[in-house]
Design a protein around this motif. Sequence first.
Motif, PDB file in Angstrom:
ATOM      1  N   GLY A  91       0.802  -1.217   0.000  1.00 58.65           N
ATOM      2  CA  GLY A  91       0.000   0.000   0.000  1.00 58.65           C
ATOM      3  C   GLY A  91       0.837   1.270   0.000  1.00 58.65           C
ATOM      4  O   GLY A  91       0.389   2.323   0.448  1.00 58.65           O
ATOM      5  N   PHE A  92       2.054   1.201  -0.516  1.00 62.12           N
ATOM      6  CA  PHE A  92       2.967   2.345  -0.542  1.00 62.12           C
ATOM      7  C   PHE A  92       3.090   2.983  -1.925  1.00 62.12           C
ATOM      8  O   PHE A  92       3.948   3.840  -2.131  1.00 62.12           O
ATOM      9  CB  PHE A  92       4.382   1.928  -0.093  1.00 62.12           C
ATOM     10  CG  PHE A  92       4.512   1.506   1.341  1.00 62.12           C
ATOM     11  CD1 PHE A  92       3.676   1.995   2.334  1.00 62.12           C
ATOM     12  CD2 PHE A  92       5.510   0.609   1.713  1.00 62.12           C
ATOM     13  CE1 PHE A  92       3.814   1.611   3.662  1.00 62.12           C
ATOM     14  CE2 PHE A  92       5.663   0.207   3.034  1.00 62.12           C
ATOM     15  CZ  PHE A  92       4.813   0.712   4.006  1.00 62.12           C
ATOM     16  N   SER A  93       2.261   2.577  -2.878  1.00 64.57           N
ATOM     17  CA  SER A  93       2.421   3.058  -4.258  1.00 64.57           C
ATOM     18  C   SER A  93       2.362   4.571  -4.389  1.00 64.57           C
ATOM     19  O   SER A  93       3.041   5.152  -5.230  1.00 64.57           O
ATOM     20  CB  SER A  93       1.372   2.431  -5.169  1.00 64.57           C
ATOM     21  OG  SER A  93       1.621   1.052  -5.281  1.00 64.57           O
ATOM     22  N   LEU A  94       1.554   5.228  -3.555  1.00 66.96           N
ATOM     23  CA  LEU A  94       1.444   6.683  -3.640  1.00 66.96           C
ATOM     24  C   LEU A  94       2.606   7.379  -2.932  1.00 66.96           C
ATOM     25  O   LEU A  94       2.877   8.545  -3.176  1.00 66.96           O
ATOM     26  CB  LEU A  94       0.112   7.161  -3.055  1.00 66.96           C
ATOM     27  CG  LEU A  94      -1.126   6.689  -3.810  1.00 66.96           C
ATOM     28  CD1 LEU A  94      -2.397   7.107  -3.093  1.00 66.96           C
ATOM     29  CD2 LEU A  94      -1.120   7.209  -5.241  1.00 66.96           C
ATOM     30  N   GLN A  95       3.289   6.668  -2.045  1.00 67.20           N
ATOM     31  CA  GLN A  95       4.393   7.249  -1.285  1.00 67.20           C
ATOM     32  C   GLN A  95       5.738   7.052  -1.979  1.00 67.20           C
ATOM     33  O   GLN A  95       6.619   7.890  -1.870  1.00 67.20           O
ATOM     34  CB  GLN A  95       4.485   6.606   0.111  1.00 67.20           C
ATOM     35  CG  GLN A  95       3.317   6.897   1.021  1.00 67.20           C
ATOM     36  CD  GLN A  95       3.286   5.924   2.184  1.00 67.20           C
ATOM     37  OE1 GLN A  95       2.553   4.945   2.154  1.00 67.20           O
ATOM     38  NE2 GLN A  95       4.089   6.183   3.197  1.00 67.20           N
ATOM     39  N   VAL A  96       5.907   5.903  -2.646  1.00 70.16           N
ATOM     40  CA  VAL A  96       7.204   5.534  -3.216  1.00 70.16           C
ATOM     41  C   VAL A  96       7.159   5.672  -4.740  1.00 70.16           C
ATOM     42  O   VAL A  96       6.403   4.976  -5.413  1.00 70.16           O
ATOM     43  CB  VAL A  96       7.597   4.090  -2.817  1.00 70.16           C
ATOM     44  CG1 VAL A  96       8.952   3.722  -3.412  1.00 70.16           C
ATOM     45  CG2 VAL A  96       7.622   3.922  -1.297  1.00 70.16           C
ATOM     46  N   ASN A  97       7.967   6.592  -5.256  1.00 67.61           N
ATOM     47  CA  ASN A  97       8.063   6.828  -6.689  1.00 67.61           C
ATOM     48  C   ASN A  97       9.355   6.159  -7.174  1.00 67.61           C
ATOM     49  O   ASN A  97      10.447   6.654  -6.904  1.00 67.61           O
ATOM     50  CB  ASN A  97       8.078   8.343  -6.939  1.00 67.61           C
ATOM     51  CG  ASN A  97       8.392   8.696  -8.379  1.00 67.61           C
ATOM     52  OD1 ASN A  97       8.392   7.855  -9.275  1.00 67.61           O
ATOM     53  ND2 ASN A  97       8.698   9.956  -8.603  1.00 67.61           N
ATOM     54  N   VAL A  98       9.220   5.040  -7.866  1.00 65.12           N
ATOM     55  CA  VAL A  98      10.387   4.286  -8.319  1.00 65.12           C
ATOM     56  C   VAL A  98      10.837   4.819  -9.680  1.00 65.12           C
ATOM     57  O   VAL A  98      10.044   4.905 -10.617  1.00 65.12           O
ATOM     58  CB  VAL A  98      10.071   2.772  -8.411  1.00 65.12           C
ATOM     59  CG1 VAL A  98      11.284   2.002  -8.920  1.00 65.12           C
ATOM     60  CG2 VAL A  98       9.613   2.237  -7.054  1.00 65.12           C
ATOM     61  N   GLN A  99      12.111   5.184  -9.762  1.00 69.57           N
ATOM     62  CA  GLN A  99      12.708   5.700 -10.993  1.00 69.57           C
ATOM     63  C   GLN A  99      13.796   4.725 -11.432  1.00 69.57           C
ATOM     64  O   GLN A  99      14.737   4.484 -10.672  1.00 69.57           O
ATOM     65  CB  GLN A  99      13.352   7.064 -10.731  1.00 69.57           C
ATOM     66  CG  GLN A  99      12.394   8.128 -10.238  1.00 69.57           C
ATOM     67  CD  GLN A  99      11.761   8.862 -11.382  1.00 69.57           C
ATOM     68  OE1 GLN A  99      12.449   9.329 -12.271  1.00 69.57           O
ATOM     69  NE2 GLN A  99      10.446   8.961 -11.367  1.00 69.57           N
ATOM     70  N   ARG A 100      13.653   4.166 -12.633  1.00 63.73           N
ATOM     71  CA  ARG A 100      14.689   3.263 -13.126  1.00 63.73           C
ATOM     72  C   ARG A 100      15.738   4.066 -13.869  1.00 63.73           C
ATOM     73  O   ARG A 100      15.430   4.827 -14.786  1.00 63.73           O
ATOM     74  CB  ARG A 100      14.087   2.219 -14.060  1.00 63.73           C
ATOM     75  CG  ARG A 100      15.121   1.182 -14.478  1.00 63.73           C
ATOM     76  CD  ARG A 100      14.479  -0.054 -15.051  1.00 63.73           C
ATOM     77  NE  ARG A 100      14.614  -0.212 -16.475  1.00 63.73           N
ATOM     78  CZ  ARG A 100      15.752  -0.392 -17.127  1.00 63.73           C
ATOM     79  NH1 ARG A 100      16.892  -0.400 -16.482  1.00 63.73           N
ATOM     80  NH2 ARG A 100      15.772  -0.554 -18.423  1.00 63.73           N
TER      81      ARG A 100
END
Length: 187
Positions: A91-100
């Motif tokens: 449930g952290f999708s809105l908190q964690v912005n993953v950048q490749r």
Amino acid sequence: MYRIISGKWKAKKIAAPKNFDVRPTTDFAKEALFSILENTYDMQSVSVLDLFAGIGSISFEFASRGCQDITSVEMNPKHTSFLNSTASELGFSLQVNVQRGDVFDWLKKFRNKKSFEIVFSDAPFEMEEKKYQEIISLVLNNKYLKENGILVIEHQSRMKFDHPNLIDTRKYGNVSFSFFEPNKDEA
């Protein structure tokens, strides 16, 4: 495998696929680090940049403690996929912005775009010291730190930094955290 130490998902174990070549920060070192950070910052109101995010040991620790703004930069596509799926699962999708992307390229591309209270870097331990110095320089010279911000570099304890912005180094076995303050002219 690693464990989230505190917050919403306290004691949650996260296991990466067996073929992942990762070295998550030990519980002992992570607990000490977050004790230091929580004495200075309110986790609910800080923005965090997690460089070399790996499989999310640090990113998810911040998220579990209520941090709403985490940018995780990781080059390995398997790891970024794992980060995204685990963030969704917890449930952290809105908190964690993953950048490749490659951390060095990413830092050059996004310079002066956004500042953070906390920038954390857990580069591969075998990386040479001049590359660590490059990260320090890229973060400090491109406004990645807010004036009350801190850059935390995780590194092998045998490596020692000599830098005017270095304010402290804490050793936990073979792992150390070095803390750097923002450049004075920005503050």
